[in-house]
Write a protein that holds these residues in place. Sequence first.
Motif, PDB file in Angstrom:
ATOM      1  N   MET A 241       0.825  -1.204   0.000  1.00 44.24           N
ATOM      2  CA  MET A 241       0.000   0.000   0.000  1.00 44.24           C
ATOM      3  C   MET A 241       0.865   1.261   0.000  1.00 44.24           C
ATOM      4  SD  MET A 241      -3.079  -0.839   2.681  1.00 44.24           S
ATOM      5  CE  MET A 241      -4.696  -1.265   2.029  1.00 44.24           C
ATOM      6  N   VAL A 242       1.852   1.275   0.884  1.00 43.87           N
ATOM      7  CA  VAL A 242       2.704   2.459   1.007  1.00 43.87           C
ATOM      8  C   VAL A 242       3.450   2.735  -0.294  1.00 43.87           C
ATOM      9  CG1 VAL A 242       4.735   3.412   2.167  1.00 43.87           C
ATOM     10  CG2 VAL A 242       2.958   2.265   3.515  1.00 43.87           C
ATOM     11  N   THR A 243       4.078   1.717  -0.850  1.00 43.80           N
ATOM     12  CA  THR A 243       4.860   1.933  -2.071  1.00 43.80           C
ATOM     13  C   THR A 243       3.968   2.314  -3.246  1.00 43.80           C
ATOM     14  OG1 THR A 243       4.848  -0.466  -2.482  1.00 43.80           O
ATOM     15  CG2 THR A 243       6.766   0.449  -1.366  1.00 43.80           C
ATOM     16  N   ALA A 244       2.759   1.754  -3.314  1.00 45.82           N
ATOM     17  CA  ALA A 244       1.839   2.132  -4.392  1.00 45.82           C
ATOM     18  C   ALA A 244       1.474   3.607  -4.299  1.00 45.82           C
ATOM     19  CB  ALA A 244       0.588   1.258  -4.341  1.00 45.82           C
ATOM     20  N   LEU A 245       1.186   4.076  -3.094  1.00 44.13           N
ATOM     21  CA  LEU A 245       0.824   5.482  -2.919  1.00 44.13           C
ATOM     22  C   LEU A 245       2.004   6.407  -3.210  1.00 44.13           C
ATOM     23  CD1 LEU A 245      -1.334   5.125   0.319  1.00 44.13           C
ATOM     24  CD2 LEU A 245      -2.170   5.737  -1.964  1.00 44.13           C
ATOM     25  N   LEU A 246       3.188   6.026  -2.753  1.00 41.59           N
ATOM     26  CA  LEU A 246       4.377   6.837  -3.045  1.00 41.59           C
ATOM     27  C   LEU A 246       4.614   6.915  -4.553  1.00 41.59           C
ATOM     28  CD1 LEU A 246       6.816   5.505  -0.289  1.00 41.59           C
ATOM     29  CD2 LEU A 246       5.763   7.769  -0.370  1.00 41.59           C
ATOM     30  N   ARG A 279      11.300  -4.231   4.846  1.00 43.53           N
ATOM     31  CA  ARG A 279      10.822  -4.221   3.467  1.00 43.53           C
ATOM     32  C   ARG A 279      10.861  -2.811   2.884  1.00 43.53           C
ATOM     33  NH1 ARG A 279       7.080  -7.561   1.439  1.00 43.53           N
ATOM     34  NH2 ARG A 279       7.393  -6.187  -0.369  1.00 43.53           N
ATOM     35  N   LEU A 280      10.456  -1.812   3.668  1.00 46.43           N
ATOM     36  CA  LEU A 280      10.477  -0.442   3.160  1.00 46.43           C
ATOM     37  C   LEU A 280      11.905   0.029   2.892  1.00 46.43           C
ATOM     38  CD1 LEU A 280       7.765   1.482   5.225  1.00 46.43           C
ATOM     39  CD2 LEU A 280       7.739   0.970   2.772  1.00 46.43           C
ATOM     40  N   ALA A 281      12.856  -0.418   3.706  1.00 48.92           N
ATOM     41  CA  ALA A 281      14.254  -0.020   3.493  1.00 48.92           C
ATOM     42  C   ALA A 281      14.751  -0.479   2.129  1.00 48.92           C
ATOM     43  CB  ALA A 281      15.131  -0.608   4.595  1.00 48.92           C
ATOM     44  N   THR A 282      14.187  -1.561   1.633  1.00 45.15           N
ATOM     45  CA  THR A 282      14.576  -2.080   0.320  1.00 45.15           C
ATOM     46  C   THR A 282      13.773  -1.445  -0.804  1.00 45.15           C
ATOM     47  OG1 THR A 282      15.211  -4.199   1.288  1.00 45.15           O
ATOM     48  CG2 THR A 282      14.762  -4.175  -1.081  1.00 45.15           C
ATOM     49  N   GLU A 283      12.456  -1.335  -0.611  1.00 41.36           N
ATOM     50  CA  GLU A 283      11.577  -0.933  -1.703  1.00 41.36           C
ATOM     51  C   GLU A 283      11.326   0.575  -1.770  1.00 41.36           C
ATOM     52  OE1 GLU A 283       8.123  -3.301  -2.285  1.00 41.36           O
ATOM     53  OE2 GLU A 283       9.032  -5.093  -1.401  1.00 41.36           O
ATOM     54  N   ALA A 284      11.435   1.255  -0.647  1.00 41.74           N
ATOM     55  CA  ALA A 284      11.233   2.712  -0.619  1.00 41.74           C
ATOM     56  C   ALA A 284      12.174   3.298   0.418  1.00 41.74           C
ATOM     57  CB  ALA A 284       9.776   3.042  -0.297  1.00 41.74           C
TER      58      ALA A 284
END
Length: 347
Positions: A241-246, A279-284
């Motif tokens: 969800m977070v990465t899609a919105l970003l 996961r966020l550290a890798t993807e965003a």
Amino acid sequence: MPDLVVGVDGGNSKTDLVLADTEGRLLSWVRGPGTRPHTEGMEITAERLASLGRYALAEAGLPRTTPVSVGAYFLANVDQRSQERTALRELTRLGVAERTFVHNDTLAVLRAGAPDGWGVAVVSGAGINAAAVHPGGRSARFLSLGDITGDWGGGLAVARAGMGAAVRAGDGRGPATRLRQELPGHFGLDSVESVALAVSAGDIPVAALHGLAPLVFATAAGGDAVARGIVERLGDEIVAMVTALLRRLRLLRTPTPVVLGGGTLQNDQVLLRDHIGSRLATEAPLALPRVLDVPPVAGALREALLTAGATDVVQHRLREAVAARKPPPSLAEIAETPEDAGAAVRE
């Protein structure tokens, strides 16, 4: 005389309403049923919210007809602009405040946790949702209609997944898990199959399964691989969800606050938080995740205070007051009068 303001955070399972004034006094904090206009209709939902507001006035020792200057209502299951307009119309008809604003409840988390009012907010309580606001004012959200729009997550989804995994472990379709032993005792039953049959027969409401979510988290923390997989699935969905919105707001290359709120994110779930962070550290990598450190209703109250022209000092004072105060008991139902609502609390 200072103006009165109301901040409301309506979730799937409960609604918090805080009454305060523009001098910085927290006058009352009351809690009622969740906001479910998708099943009960917006008219009934608005009437319950209006009753909750009258009860808050009574709790503060004020006549229930006392005018409120600003009401900021952040409501679950109000996910589309047309639904916001309908809710605003109904609340305005009921005279809840001289100026009323309606938004989705995810934005209460953002208002409470992002100092500049922009970023990404995730709410994972009984259900799940997320929204984002660009520093330039543009916003993005999800349709959020459940399975039909690909939504999964929140405490109820975790509980249902735990139940399913426990049953599968017993009938040979899935790996062994301690969830078989940990879950049924919550309902005073001797097996997960008995729980499933009781839910199917209507003896246990589906919504009551939400109470199993803490047991799934605790079993995961104890090292159970199946339970851990369920918790990590929730973390993966939050990261998606977070990465899609970003991506939609073109913020992947901008340091962006990501505020995590709701019961499954604000209850010291270390495994879940660590998985999201990794996961966020890798993807965003420029995302700046933080767990909200106050109840989301603080964000709704902040919006009301800003609209009423309260000073920064008053806003800070009331945020601290909300953070320090123990949440009130929940009313099973809100009656039409503050007196009846008070009786409901005593019962």
